[in-house]
Design an enzyme around this catalytic site. Structure first.
Site, mmCIF file in Angstrom:
data_model
loop_
_atom_site.group_PDB
_atom_site.id
_atom_site.type_symbol
_atom_site.label_atom_id
_atom_site.label_comp_id
_atom_site.label_asym_id
_atom_site.label_seq_id
_atom_site.Cartn_x
_atom_site.Cartn_y
_atom_site.Cartn_z
ATOM 1 N N HIS A 34 19.963 25.134 93.149
ATOM 2 C CA HIS A 34 20.932 24.793 92.913
ATOM 3 C C HIS A 34 22.500 26.211 93.325
ATOM 4 O O HIS A 34 21.482 27.215 93.959
ATOM 5 C CB HIS A 34 20.836 24.076 90.927
ATOM 6 C CG HIS A 34 20.755 25.453 89.896
ATOM 7 N ND1 HIS A 34 21.228 26.424 89.946
ATOM 8 C CD2 HIS A 34 19.799 25.369 89.406
ATOM 9 C CE1 HIS A 34 20.841 27.403 89.137
ATOM 10 N NE2 HIS A 34 19.951 26.645 88.558
ATOM 11 N N HIS A 37 21.542 29.659 92.134
ATOM 12 C CA HIS A 37 20.658 30.460 92.966
ATOM 13 C C HIS A 37 21.133 30.667 94.611
ATOM 14 O O HIS A 37 20.915 31.576 95.200
ATOM 15 C CB HIS A 37 19.128 29.422 93.788
ATOM 16 C CG HIS A 37 18.237 29.084 91.951
ATOM 17 N ND1 HIS A 37 18.312 26.998 92.132
ATOM 18 C CD2 HIS A 37 17.543 29.982 91.468
ATOM 19 C CE1 HIS A 37 17.407 27.658 91.261
ATOM 20 N NE2 HIS A 37 17.523 28.296 91.270
ATOM 21 N N GLN A 61 3.961 31.023 82.955
ATOM 22 C CA GLN A 61 5.903 30.989 82.051
ATOM 23 C C GLN A 61 6.366 29.253 81.174
ATOM 24 O O GLN A 61 6.719 30.029 80.664
ATOM 25 C CB GLN A 61 6.109 31.535 82.364
ATOM 26 C CG GLN A 61 6.912 30.066 83.604
ATOM 27 C CD GLN A 61 8.074 31.294 84.773
ATOM 28 O OE1 GLN A 61 7.770 32.349 85.490
ATOM 29 N NE2 GLN A 61 8.929 31.168 84.509
ATOM 30 N N VAL A 176 26.733 30.225 87.196
ATOM 31 C CA VAL A 176 27.304 29.426 88.306
ATOM 32 C C VAL A 176 27.863 28.813 87.182
ATOM 33 O O VAL A 176 26.581 27.804 86.613
ATOM 34 C CB VAL A 176 26.481 29.270 89.319
ATOM 35 C CG1 VAL A 176 27.568 28.202 90.136
ATOM 36 C CG2 VAL A 176 26.688 30.576 90.193
ATOM 37 N N MET A 184 25.076 26.510 85.135
ATOM 38 C CA MET A 184 23.505 25.893 86.507
ATOM 39 C C MET A 184 22.457 26.060 85.914
ATOM 40 O O MET A 184 22.004 26.993 85.692
ATOM 41 C CB MET A 184 23.609 26.074 87.595
ATOM 42 C CG MET A 184 25.453 25.597 88.537
ATOM 43 S SD MET A 184 25.121 24.102 89.214
ATOM 44 C CE MET A 184 26.803 23.737 89.388
ATOM 45 N N ARG A 187 17.061 22.616 84.875
ATOM 46 C CA ARG A 187 16.716 21.607 83.605
ATOM 47 C C ARG A 187 17.485 21.000 83.275
ATOM 48 O O ARG A 187 17.504 20.147 82.966
ATOM 49 C CB ARG A 187 16.435 22.671 82.300
ATOM 50 C CG ARG A 187 15.120 23.477 82.292
ATOM 51 C CD ARG A 187 14.993 24.330 81.731
ATOM 52 N NE ARG A 187 14.002 25.058 81.619
ATOM 53 C CZ ARG A 187 12.711 25.114 81.238
ATOM 54 N NH1 ARG A 187 12.237 24.167 80.774
ATOM 55 N NH2 ARG A 187 11.676 25.658 81.503
HETATM 56 O O1 PAF Z 1 14.052 32.622 86.483
HETATM 57 C C1 PAF Z 1 12.867 31.952 87.395
HETATM 58 O O2 PAF Z 1 13.604 31.247 87.620
HETATM 59 C C2 PAF Z 1 11.502 32.438 86.432
HETATM 60 O O3 PAF Z 1 11.361 32.540 85.609
HETATM 61 C C3 PAF Z 1 11.345 33.519 88.408
HETATM 62 C C4 PAF Z 1 11.480 35.097 88.022
HETATM 63 C C5 PAF Z 1 10.982 33.255 89.583
HETATM 64 C C6 PAF Z 1 9.857 34.078 87.459
HETATM 65 O O4 PAF Z 1 8.579 33.140 87.529
#
Ligand code: PAF
Length: 280
Positions: A34, A37, A61, A176, A184, A187
């Site tokens: 989005h 990024h 994670q 952002v 942004m 999710r």
């Molecule tokens: O923020 C994220 O998108 C993730 O936690 C990351 C830093 C890429 C690690 O998987």
């Protein structure tokens, strides 16, 4: 844009770039890109000769209750966006490439992982620290960029970078927002129309607290109390806290700078946001 899928090829390519004297900026992502990024990529381009982005939806994670398999993915659109935004190399490893059989090492950034999102997501930050450390070791970038929206993540990556002597320049990039203030996030795509309507009240709550702070209030409890009143149904608040902006220790009274952070559930979606309260 070059696509690289293996650790060996990525390592060799970054070695080659270093040999040629090129600097490298790294933007790790889990895809479903989005505008947040894109802001990271824009900043990355200013800071190094080469920009490397990774897309890896890191299974470790996600907590069991969250559905890793339903995390939004749109690989073709992501690739196009990365290419259009000047990424030189996309590292796109498979899960087995990152976690080969027998993998058993994890990194714990102990204090910073406790509380805030760490309370409701046990193991999450250890998994983030571990995968980011692996990516850092594979790429050995000069600069790595992370969004300030994930404030606790950014704080612990900074800590890990210092503690383990990675020597990478860690850059936090401002959040952002949508036109109505909603931060942004990949999710946001999971919100129902009713939830989407209520979601901007998270940022409104933080902004209301900031107003009180700007009028001179320094007591965390008073600022939090004022902000809480703004949060709309059907939002279920997870936390609304004021913490030291660096150590994330709880504070009762703000002096200097503090992080004002919120996390909440809207149906199946968990959203987070934060702002910095800073004395002028
Ligand atoms: O923020 C994220 O998108 C993730 O936690 C990351 C830093 C890429 C690690 O998987």
């Amino acid at each position: 844009m070059r696509l690289i899928a293996t650790v060996a090829a990525m390592r060799e390519t970054s070695r080659g770039a270093r040999r040629e004297g090129k600097t490298m900026a790294f933007v790790p992502t889990m895809g479903y890109l989005h505008r947040g990024h894109l802001a990271l990529l824009k900043e990355a381009k200013k800071r190094a000769d080469l920009v490397v982005a990774s897309i890896f939806v890191n299974p470790t994670q996600f907590n069991e209750s969250e559905d890793f398999s339903s995390y939004p993915r749109e690989p073709e659109r992501d690739r196009k966006l990365l290419e259009e935004n000047g990424v030189d190399i996309l590292f796109l490893p498979a899960t087995e490439e990152v976690y080969p059989e027998g993998f058993q090492t994890t990194i714990d950034v102990t204090g910073l992982s406790e509380g805030l999102c760490g309370s409701s997501r046990p193991g999450h930050f250890s998994a983030v620290a571990t995968v980011v450390a692996k990516l850092f070791n594979i790429l050995r970038p000069d600069v790595a960029l992370f969004g300030e929206k994930d404030y606790q993540q950014l704080a612990l990556i900074r800590r890990m970078n210092a503690d383990l002597n990675f020597g990478i320049s860690i850059v936090g990039v401002p959040t952002v927002r949508e036109h109505d203030g909603l931060a942004m996030s990949s999710r946001n795509a999971g919100l129902s129309p009713e939830e989407r309507k209520a979601a901007p009240s998270l940022y409104r709550a933080l902004s209301r607290g900031r107003k009180l702070f700007e009028r001179g209030e320094r007591k965390a409890e008073a600022i939090i109390g004022e902000a809480k009143g703004v949060i709309e149904n059907p939002i279920e608040l997870d936390y609304l806290e004021i913490r030291d902006s660096e150590t994330l220790a709880k504070i009762e009274e703000i002096s200097g700078e503090a992080a004002f952070a919120i996390a909440a559930r809207l149906g199946k979606t968990r959203l987070i946001d934060n702002i910095i309260l800073k004395e002028k």
